[in-house]
Write a protein that holds these residues in place. Structure first.
Motif, PDB file in Angstrom:
ATOM      1  N   GLU A 105       0.764  -1.095   0.012  1.00 19.55           N
ATOM      2  CA  GLU A 105      -0.063   0.036   0.010  1.00 19.55           C
ATOM      3  C   GLU A 105       0.938   1.230  -0.190  1.00 19.55           C
ATOM      4  OE1 GLU A 105      -3.500  -0.641   3.056  1.00 19.55           O
ATOM      5  OE2 GLU A 105      -1.901  -2.039   3.526  1.00 19.55           O
ATOM      6  N   ILE A 106       2.026   1.179   0.520  1.00 22.33           N
ATOM      7  CA  ILE A 106       2.877   2.386   0.660  1.00 22.33           C
ATOM      8  C   ILE A 106       4.000   2.230  -0.330  1.00 22.33           C
ATOM      9  CG2 ILE A 106       4.267   3.774   2.090  1.00 22.33           C
ATOM     10  CD1 ILE A 106       1.629   3.857   3.137  1.00 22.33           C
ATOM     11  N   THR A 107       3.997   2.890  -1.309  1.00 21.49           N
ATOM     12  CA  THR A 107       4.875   3.103  -2.499  1.00 21.49           C
ATOM     13  C   THR A 107       5.719   4.165  -2.432  1.00 21.49           C
ATOM     14  OG1 THR A 107       3.303   3.472  -4.177  1.00 21.49           O
ATOM     15  CG2 THR A 107       3.738   1.389  -3.681  1.00 21.49           C
ATOM     16  N   SER A 108       5.415   5.081  -1.949  1.00 26.35           N
ATOM     17  CA  SER A 108       6.024   6.319  -1.808  1.00 26.35           C
ATOM     18  C   SER A 108       6.978   6.573  -0.543  1.00 26.35           C
ATOM     19  CB  SER A 108       5.014   7.610  -1.743  1.00 26.35           C
ATOM     20  OG  SER A 108       5.642   9.032  -1.201  1.00 26.35           O
ATOM     21  N   LEU A 109       8.373   6.752  -1.019  1.00 23.81           N
ATOM     22  CA  LEU A 109       9.388   6.743  -0.054  1.00 23.81           C
ATOM     23  C   LEU A 109       9.110   8.012   0.948  1.00 23.81           C
ATOM     24  CD1 LEU A 109      12.012   6.294   1.275  1.00 23.81           C
ATOM     25  CD2 LEU A 109      13.158   7.761  -0.322  1.00 23.81           C
ATOM     26  N   ARG A 110       8.594   9.105   0.517  1.00 20.99           N
ATOM     27  CA  ARG A 110       8.147  10.200   1.477  1.00 20.99           C
ATOM     28  C   ARG A 110       7.031   9.796   2.290  1.00 20.99           C
ATOM     29  NH1 ARG A 110       8.357  16.578   0.003  1.00 20.99           N
ATOM     30  NH2 ARG A 110       7.875  17.406   1.836  1.00 20.99           N
ATOM     31  N   GLU A 111       6.087   9.211   1.734  1.00 23.44           N
ATOM     32  CA  GLU A 111       5.072   8.792   2.736  1.00 23.44           C
ATOM     33  C   GLU A 111       5.320   7.776   3.792  1.00 23.44           C
ATOM     34  OE1 GLU A 111       0.392   6.549   2.248  1.00 23.44           O
ATOM     35  OE2 GLU A 111       1.697   6.720   0.548  1.00 23.44           O
ATOM     36  N   PHE A 112       6.316   6.958   3.376  1.00 21.91           N
ATOM     37  CA  PHE A 112       6.996   5.974   4.236  1.00 21.91           C
ATOM     38  C   PHE A 112       7.636   6.622   5.380  1.00 21.91           C
ATOM     39  CE2 PHE A 112      10.692   3.757   5.791  1.00 21.91           C
ATOM     40  CZ  PHE A 112      10.091   2.737   6.248  1.00 21.91           C
ATOM     41  N   LEU A 113       8.314   7.537   5.206  1.00 28.45           N
ATOM     42  CA  LEU A 113       9.056   8.498   6.055  1.00 28.45           C
ATOM     43  C   LEU A 113       8.150   9.086   7.071  1.00 28.45           C
ATOM     44  CD1 LEU A 113      11.923  10.078   3.783  1.00 28.45           C
ATOM     45  CD2 LEU A 113      12.392   8.508   5.764  1.00 28.45           C
ATOM     46  N   GLY A 129       4.417  13.276  10.476  1.00 27.07           N
ATOM     47  CA  GLY A 129       3.623  14.276   9.568  1.00 27.07           C
ATOM     48  C   GLY A 129       4.298  15.175   8.843  1.00 27.07           C
ATOM     49  N   GLY A 130       5.691  14.765   8.564  1.00 28.81           N
ATOM     50  CA  GLY A 130       6.520  15.844   7.596  1.00 28.81           C
ATOM     51  C   GLY A 130       6.844  17.024   8.255  1.00 28.81           C
ATOM     52  N   GLN A 131       6.941  16.999   9.410  1.00 27.05           N
ATOM     53  CA  GLN A 131       7.567  18.066  10.284  1.00 27.05           C
ATOM     54  C   GLN A 131       8.915  18.577  10.071  1.00 27.05           C
ATOM     55  OE1 GLN A 131       6.674  17.165  14.485  1.00 27.05           O
ATOM     56  NE2 GLN A 131       4.813  16.663  14.279  1.00 27.05           N
ATOM     57  N   MET A 132       9.615  17.670   9.614  1.00 29.15           N
ATOM     58  CA  MET A 132      11.020  18.210   9.186  1.00 29.15           C
ATOM     59  C   MET A 132      11.188  18.357   7.764  1.00 29.15           C
ATOM     60  SD  MET A 132      13.595  16.047  11.670  1.00 29.15           S
ATOM     61  CE  MET A 132      12.701  14.240  11.642  1.00 29.15           C
ATOM     62  N   GLY A 133      12.105  19.202   7.567  1.00 32.50           N
ATOM     63  CA  GLY A 133      12.114  19.316   5.653  1.00 32.50           C
ATOM     64  C   GLY A 133      13.272  18.127   5.291  1.00 32.50           C
ATOM     65  N   TYR A 134      13.559  18.202   4.039  1.00 36.71           N
ATOM     66  CA  TYR A 134      14.480  17.362   3.380  1.00 36.71           C
ATOM     67  C   TYR A 134      15.460  17.986   2.494  1.00 36.71           C
ATOM     68  CZ  TYR A 134      10.702  14.007   4.081  1.00 36.71           C
ATOM     69  OH  TYR A 134       9.684  13.279   5.102  1.00 36.71           O
ATOM     70  N   ALA A 135      16.660  17.333   2.259  1.00 43.96           N
ATOM     71  CA  ALA A 135      17.765  17.744   1.311  1.00 43.96           C
ATOM     72  C   ALA A 135      18.208  16.179   0.724  1.00 43.96           C
ATOM     73  CB  ALA A 135      18.678  18.465   1.825  1.00 43.96           C
ATOM     74  N   VAL A 136      18.323  16.239  -0.492  1.00 39.23           N
ATOM     75  CA  VAL A 136      18.671  15.003  -0.959  1.00 39.23           C
ATOM     76  C   VAL A 136      19.832  14.906  -1.815  1.00 39.23           C
ATOM     77  CG1 VAL A 136      17.797  13.015  -2.697  1.00 39.23           C
ATOM     78  CG2 VAL A 136      16.241  14.198  -1.201  1.00 39.23           C
ATOM     79  N   VAL A 137      20.825  13.822  -1.847  1.00 36.59           N
ATOM     80  CA  VAL A 137      22.086  13.983  -2.521  1.00 36.59           C
ATOM     81  C   VAL A 137      21.939  12.634  -3.322  1.00 36.59           C
ATOM     82  CG1 VAL A 137      24.526  13.360  -2.254  1.00 36.59           C
ATOM     83  CG2 VAL A 137      23.549  15.066  -0.803  1.00 36.59           C
ATOM     84  N   LEU A 138      21.955  12.657  -4.704  1.00 36.78           N
ATOM     85  CA  LEU A 138      21.835  11.678  -5.449  1.00 36.78           C
ATOM     86  C   LEU A 138      23.345  11.096  -5.461  1.00 36.78           C
ATOM     87  CD1 LEU A 138      19.327  12.694  -8.128  1.00 36.78           C
ATOM     88  CD2 LEU A 138      18.974  11.123  -6.040  1.00 36.78           C
ATOM     89  N   SER A 139      23.604   9.838  -5.259  1.00 36.84           N
ATOM     90  CA  SER A 139      24.977   9.219  -5.311  1.00 36.84           C
ATOM     91  C   SER A 139      25.191   9.272  -6.941  1.00 36.84           C
ATOM     92  CB  SER A 139      25.070   7.931  -4.666  1.00 36.84           C
ATOM     93  OG  SER A 139      24.228   6.871  -5.195  1.00 36.84           O
ATOM     94  N   HIS A 140      24.252   8.966  -7.607  1.00 40.75           N
ATOM     95  CA  HIS A 140      24.737   9.070  -9.071  1.00 40.75           C
ATOM     96  C   HIS A 140      23.225   8.975  -9.807  1.00 40.75           C
ATOM     97  CE1 HIS A 140      24.356   4.702  -8.404  1.00 40.75           C
ATOM     98  NE2 HIS A 140      24.234   4.412  -9.532  1.00 40.75           N
ATOM     99  N   CYS A 141      23.241   8.854 -11.245  1.00 42.46           N
ATOM    100  CA  CYS A 141      21.911   9.009 -11.850  1.00 42.46           C
ATOM    101  C   CYS A 141      21.247   7.735 -11.953  1.00 42.46           C
ATOM    102  CB  CYS A 141      21.973  10.165 -12.910  1.00 42.46           C
ATOM    103  SG  CYS A 141      22.967   9.346 -14.451  1.00 42.46           S
ATOM    104  N   HIS A 142      21.542   6.899 -11.941  1.00 39.93           N
ATOM    105  CA  HIS A 142      21.046   5.669 -12.323  1.00 39.93           C
ATOM    106  C   HIS A 142      19.369   5.313 -11.781  1.00 39.93           C
ATOM    107  CE1 HIS A 142      25.083   3.158 -13.874  1.00 39.93           C
ATOM    108  NE2 HIS A 142      24.520   4.101 -14.484  1.00 39.93           N
TER     109      HIS A 142
END
Length: 350
Positions: A105-113, A129-142
């Protein structure tokens, strides 16, 4: 003295008037408990099935695994929580929750978090409840690292390597991410390209982290690693891992890879506690001794280049001849276009 007949009369009476009522009462109490548990099961909502699991690695960092994706990648995603800044640093975003399990049922990473309870976090979601913000580092583009990125790109910074901007451009991303070859829609996002050895400052002007982004070309031109000086933790994406094939695409470069391994080793040896530094990879390997893993992986690659290991298997992929090398204990395996091996031998004069 009682006769035998009288004894049996008293025995039967005792069983009838004393033992049987006790048994009946025990059965009734057990039935009542079963009924109560059944009522609780009806009133307590069942936890939704998720495409992800999470467990704690350190006081601030969690490993999230996409457990049953359709690509059979099982990518590792890392979440480092900066409680003071009320922000979470994510390393990669996985396969976008594309699960083999139709009941998930939970396929969204953000919803999981934000909604799924994690036992290692006191039974609470990592970001209630999404009280904290995010920053994302992509280790590479695959694809298996970027397919969940759009969930965060709407309101969060996305960081990639500035080593070769054209490689991750919107024009080249469908091909270089392998999304086009797989028939998967390429995510749309605007990354911030980060220079080599940059300390990440992404949450607020007055808050910087002790996390340094390092360019580690080799697996791909845009590969990056993160060095967390606070926890002596190294995150290396797909540069290497154990007990899974280290795969180089056609865009890879083994000589560059060797240079990146040497640079990462310098970072570890230059730390305050080299022997305590731990390495975390994009698949399979986590919380392993960084110094030993870097040394042994390089030794394996040099054995391959020196001709000390025989080709284990050959196959043709999209017109390109790939070769596979496997250590006897299968700790390290290498799969790459043969031309990369031949080119590296020539450039290194081996």
């Amino acid at each position: 003295m009682l006769t035998v007949a009288e004894f049996f009369v008293w025995l039967v009476a005792g069983i009838y008037f004393y033992v049987l009522p006790l048994i009946d009462r025990a059965i009734a109490e057990a039935d009542a408990r079963d009924d109560l548990e059944a009522q609780r099961a009806l009133t307590v909502p069942k936890a939704p099935r998720s495409a992800f699991t999470a467990r704690r690695l350190t006081p601030t960092t969690f490993l999230i695994v996409e457990v049953n994706d359709i690509f059979n990648e099982h990518p590792f995603i890392y979440a480092k929580i900066f409680a003071e800044a009320k922000e979470i640093l994510l390393v990669d975003t996985g396969c976008g929750g594309m699960s083999r399990d139709p009941t998930v049922e939970i396929t969204s990473l953000r919803e999981f978090l934000e909604t799924v309870d994690v036992p290692d976090n006191g039974g609470r979601p990592l970001n209630v409840g999404g009280q904290m913000g995010y920053a994302v580092v992509l280790s590479h583009c695959h694809y298996d690292h970027i397919l969940g990125v759009e969930q965060f790109a709407v309101d969060s910074p996305i960081y990639e390597s500035a080593h070769l901007p054209s490689f991750v451009s919107s024009q080249n991303l469908p091909k270089n991410s392998h999304c086009k070859a797989l028939g998967v829609r390429t995510p749309s996002f605007e990354p911030t390209l980060v220079p080599h050895r940059s300390r990440l400052v992404f949450f607020a002007p007055d808050f910087s982290t002790n996390v340094v982004l390092l360019h580690t070309p080799g697996h791909t031109p845009d590969e990056v690693a993160l060095w967390d000086t606070d926890e002596n933790m190294l995150y290396v994406g797909d540069t290497l891992y154990e007990f899974e094939p280290i795969i180089f695409p056609a865009e890879g470069d083994i000589v560059d890879w060797l240079g990146s391994i040497d640079m990462l080793m310098d970072v570890v040896l230059g730390s305050t506690s080299p022997e305590r530094a731990l390495i975390n990879c994009g698949h399979r390997t986590t919380m392993r001794p960084a110094k030993e893993v870097l040394q042994s992986t390089k030794a394996f690659m040099m054995d391959v280049l020196a001709g000390k290991m025989k080709v284990h298997r050959r196959e043709t992929r999209r017109g390109i001849e790939y070769v596979e090398y496997v250590q006897p204990d299968q700790r390290y395996r290498l799969t790459c276009p043969e031309v990369l091996i031949l080119g590296a031998r020539e450039r290194l004069d081996l």
